[in-house]
Design a protein around this motif. Structure first.
Motif, short mmCIF file in Angstrom:
data_model
loop_
_atom_site.label_atom_id
_atom_site.label_comp_id
_atom_site.label_asym_id
_atom_site.label_seq_id
_atom_site.Cartn_x
_atom_site.Cartn_y
_atom_site.Cartn_z
N LEU A 145 53.58 40.61 53.81
CA LEU A 145 52.29 40.97 54.42
C LEU A 145 51.50 39.70 54.74
CD1 LEU A 145 51.05 43.72 55.04
CD2 LEU A 145 50.01 43.72 52.77
N GLN A 146 51.52 38.73 53.81
CA GLN A 146 50.81 37.47 54.04
C GLN A 146 51.37 36.75 55.26
OE1 GLN A 146 50.68 34.80 50.66
NE2 GLN A 146 49.28 33.40 51.71
N VAL A 147 52.69 36.70 55.36
CA VAL A 147 53.32 36.03 56.51
C VAL A 147 52.97 36.76 57.81
CG1 VAL A 147 55.56 35.49 57.58
CG2 VAL A 147 55.20 35.04 55.14
N ALA A 148 52.98 38.08 57.77
CA ALA A 148 52.69 38.87 58.99
C ALA A 148 51.27 38.63 59.48
CB ALA A 148 52.92 40.35 58.71
N PHE A 149 50.30 38.64 58.55
CA PHE A 149 48.90 38.41 58.97
C PHE A 149 48.71 36.98 59.45
CE2 PHE A 149 46.22 42.03 58.63
CZ PHE A 149 46.76 42.87 57.66
N ALA A 150 49.39 36.04 58.81
CA ALA A 150 49.26 34.64 59.25
C ALA A 150 49.85 34.49 60.65
CB ALA A 150 49.98 33.72 58.26
N ARG A 151 50.98 35.17 60.89
CA ARG A 151 51.60 35.11 62.21
C ARG A 151 50.65 35.69 63.26
NH1 ARG A 151 57.25 36.79 60.97
NH2 ARG A 151 58.47 34.87 60.93
N LEU A 210 55.90 28.31 46.35
CA LEU A 210 55.40 28.74 47.66
C LEU A 210 54.67 27.60 48.36
CD1 LEU A 210 54.15 32.34 46.77
CD2 LEU A 210 56.00 31.78 48.37
N ARG A 211 53.92 26.82 47.60
CA ARG A 211 53.21 25.69 48.20
C ARG A 211 54.21 24.66 48.75
NH1 ARG A 211 50.10 25.95 43.17
NH2 ARG A 211 48.33 27.38 43.48
N GLU A 212 55.40 24.65 48.15
CA GLU A 212 56.44 23.74 48.65
C GLU A 212 57.31 24.42 49.72
OE1 GLU A 212 56.84 21.73 44.27
OE2 GLU A 212 58.64 22.53 45.21
N SER A 235 61.96 29.19 56.17
CA SER A 235 61.54 28.77 57.53
C SER A 235 60.33 29.57 57.99
CB SER A 235 62.70 28.96 58.52
OG SER A 235 63.13 30.32 58.47
N GLU A 236 60.25 30.83 57.56
CA GLU A 236 59.09 31.65 57.95
C GLU A 236 57.82 31.14 57.26
OE1 GLU A 236 61.44 35.41 56.99
OE2 GLU A 236 60.09 36.12 58.55
N LEU A 237 57.97 30.73 56.02
CA LEU A 237 56.81 30.16 55.30
C LEU A 237 56.36 28.88 56.00
CD1 LEU A 237 57.67 30.48 51.49
CD2 LEU A 237 56.01 31.81 52.81
N ALA A 238 57.33 28.11 56.46
CA ALA A 238 56.99 26.83 57.12
C ALA A 238 56.23 27.11 58.42
CB ALA A 238 58.27 26.06 57.41
N GLU A 239 56.64 28.17 59.13
CA GLU A 239 55.99 28.49 60.41
C GLU A 239 54.49 28.78 60.24
OE1 GLU A 239 59.91 30.84 62.01
OE2 GLU A 239 57.98 31.90 62.07
N VAL A 240 54.14 29.34 59.10
CA VAL A 240 52.73 29.77 58.91
C VAL A 240 52.01 28.91 57.87
CG1 VAL A 240 53.17 32.16 59.63
CG2 VAL A 240 53.44 31.53 57.22
#
Ligand code: SAJ
Length: 415
Positions: free
Chosen positions: A15-21, A39-41, A52-57
């Motif tokens: 959900l966090q990734v989706a809203f950030a996207r 997660l911070r890393e 890679s999705e975490l990196a995108e956002v």
């Protein structure tokens, strides 16, 4: 838009990734400091969220254990676990702790949405009072809604964006606020009249599955006694183009949803003097399936004059369903426990599950295990496993998932 997500598990992190996207700044709150550090890393602990999705956002997301960091959020979405206690009653400790924490920082104009699966009445009776401890009034100073998560780990054909999202607000205005927020990440919002209706909707969805799975399991046991191939019957019934929905028998019902959610409703129903027989019966049948499967393993070995004690039993696939590595409530665990208690020489192969810590077992290479086992038991059918190899190399195979349906090989026995 600023969004806060409380609970960064299989619901919260996607959900966090989706809203950030979608362009929002999203703060993720969790108690697990090591998870937050990872997660911070940019390291994800959720199979459905790649690094890679975490990196995108990365620019739009932050991770904290301090609820004060959510004070500036326009909306706070609660996605914490709602398990059962030892005596199978709702365990709302995580939800209540989240409510208490948010109650210390809530401010006028904010929206709070509960996503965690729970019994009808939880949002209004258990969450709202914790938020109103702030002195602010729900429905007028701030908005509150319930919107059930419909995340199916591992599924790719339906996503958060393409799966209709049910929303029930404390008031019309609360619902409208929630609809506006979710509109950023979901294409289709389904508005219902209250949080209770939304809470009940989610439970209906999962109880519907649990009852039908139990029905198939009961018919599988009956069909076996009658010498009827249940898999042939299911396939034939599924040709009916209307009025039928395929469910299949199996080793039992695992996962963190279906074995838990129905008992939230049966517990609540007792407060209304109603005993939900279907839910209880389905639970009983599904909980018995692993034991039934152990009996089938023993009788399959017995046909080869092999005692269960000392028999080399290989379980193929131990996670609770195909394609995922989650072993929560997995029927294979109960099967393994019973086999070890009976003195079997147990091993397993599962490409998604490297080890079963509690059983002190690790996944073994398939081919060599097949050469030495007395029986291979197909418990979960991962697409990456060669089940034809299993059935051709093992001296006998017990197929609990019907993958051998149609086979006339005498060494392959089906549920
Ligand atoms: N199972 C059977 N026979 C069936 C279907 C399932 O034995 O016909 C077993 C599975 O092997 C598993 C358990 O039941 O052990 C649960 O399977 P599931 O397919 O219901 O998978 P879950 O637990 O991941 O359920 C989730 C739910 N999603 C949410 O709660 C948001 C459920 O509502 C979904 O419908 C389901 O995924 C899905 O359709 O995959």
């Amino acid at each position: 838009m600023n969004i806060g997500i409380v609970g960064l598990g299989y619901v919260g992190l996607p959900l966090q990734v989706a809203f950030a996207r979608a362009g929002a700044d999203v703060v993720g709150l969790d108690l697990n400091e090591s998870m937050l550090a990872a997660l911070r890393e940019g390291k994800s602990h959720i199979e459905d969220v790649a690094d890679s999705e975490l990196a995108e956002v990365a620019e739009k997301t932050s991770f904290t254990s301090d609820v004060a960091d959510l004070a500036a959020c326009d909306a706070i979405l609660i996605c914490v676990p709602t398990p059962l206690t030892e005596n199978r009653e709702p365990d709302l400790r995580a939800l209540e702790s989240a409510g208490r924490a948010i109650g210390t920082i809530i401010r006028p104009g904010q929206l709070v949405v509960l996503e965690s699966t729970t019994y009808p009445g939880t949002t209004r009776e258990r969450l709202v009072p914790l938020l109103e401890a702030s002195g602010l009034k729900a429905g007028s100073d701030f908005a509150v809604a319930f919107s059930p998560e419909r995340v199916d780990p591992g599924r790719t054909d339906f996503t958060l964006r393409t799966t209709p999202k049910v929303v029930g607000g404390l008031t019309e205005a609360c619902a409208d606020r929630a609809i506006e927020v979710y509109g950023a990440v979901c294409d289709h919002i389904v508005k219902v009249s209250s949080p209770e209706a939304a809470e009940m909707t989610k439970l209906l969805e999962n109880i519907f599955r649990s009852v039908n799975i139990a029905l198939m399991n009961e018919l599988a046991m009956l069909a076996d006694r009658m010498g009827i191939d249940i898999w042939e019957v299911v396939d034939a019934a599924a040709t009916k183009p209307y009025g039928f929905m395929r469910f299949e028998p199996g080793p039992g019902m695992g996962g963190h949803c279906l074995p838990v959610d129905p008992f939230y409703l049966s517990w609540r129903a007792r407060q209304f003097d109603l005993s939900t027989e279907f839910i209880e019966l389905a639970g009983k049948v599904n909980q018995q399936m692993p034991y039934y499967c152990v009996d089938r393993i023993a009788s399959s070995l017995n046909d080869g004059a092999i005692a269960l004690r000392g028999a080399k039993v290989l379980l193929v696939g131990v996670s609770y369903k195909a394609g995922v590595g989650d072993i929560r409530e997995a029927p294979s665990l109960k099967i393994a426990e019973q086999l070890l208690e009976a003195g079997a020489d147990l091993s397993y192969h599962d490409p998604h599950v490297a080890e079963l810590k509690d059983l002190q077992l690790t996944s073994v290479p398939l081919e060599e295990a097949l050469e030495s086992c007395d029986i291979a038991v197909i418990v979960t059918v991962h697409p990456s496993v060669d089940h034809q190899l299993v059935m051709s190399r093992a001296p006998r195979t017990l197929d609990l998932r019907g993958i051998s349906r149609g086979s006339t090989d005498g060494a392959v026995i089906r549920l």
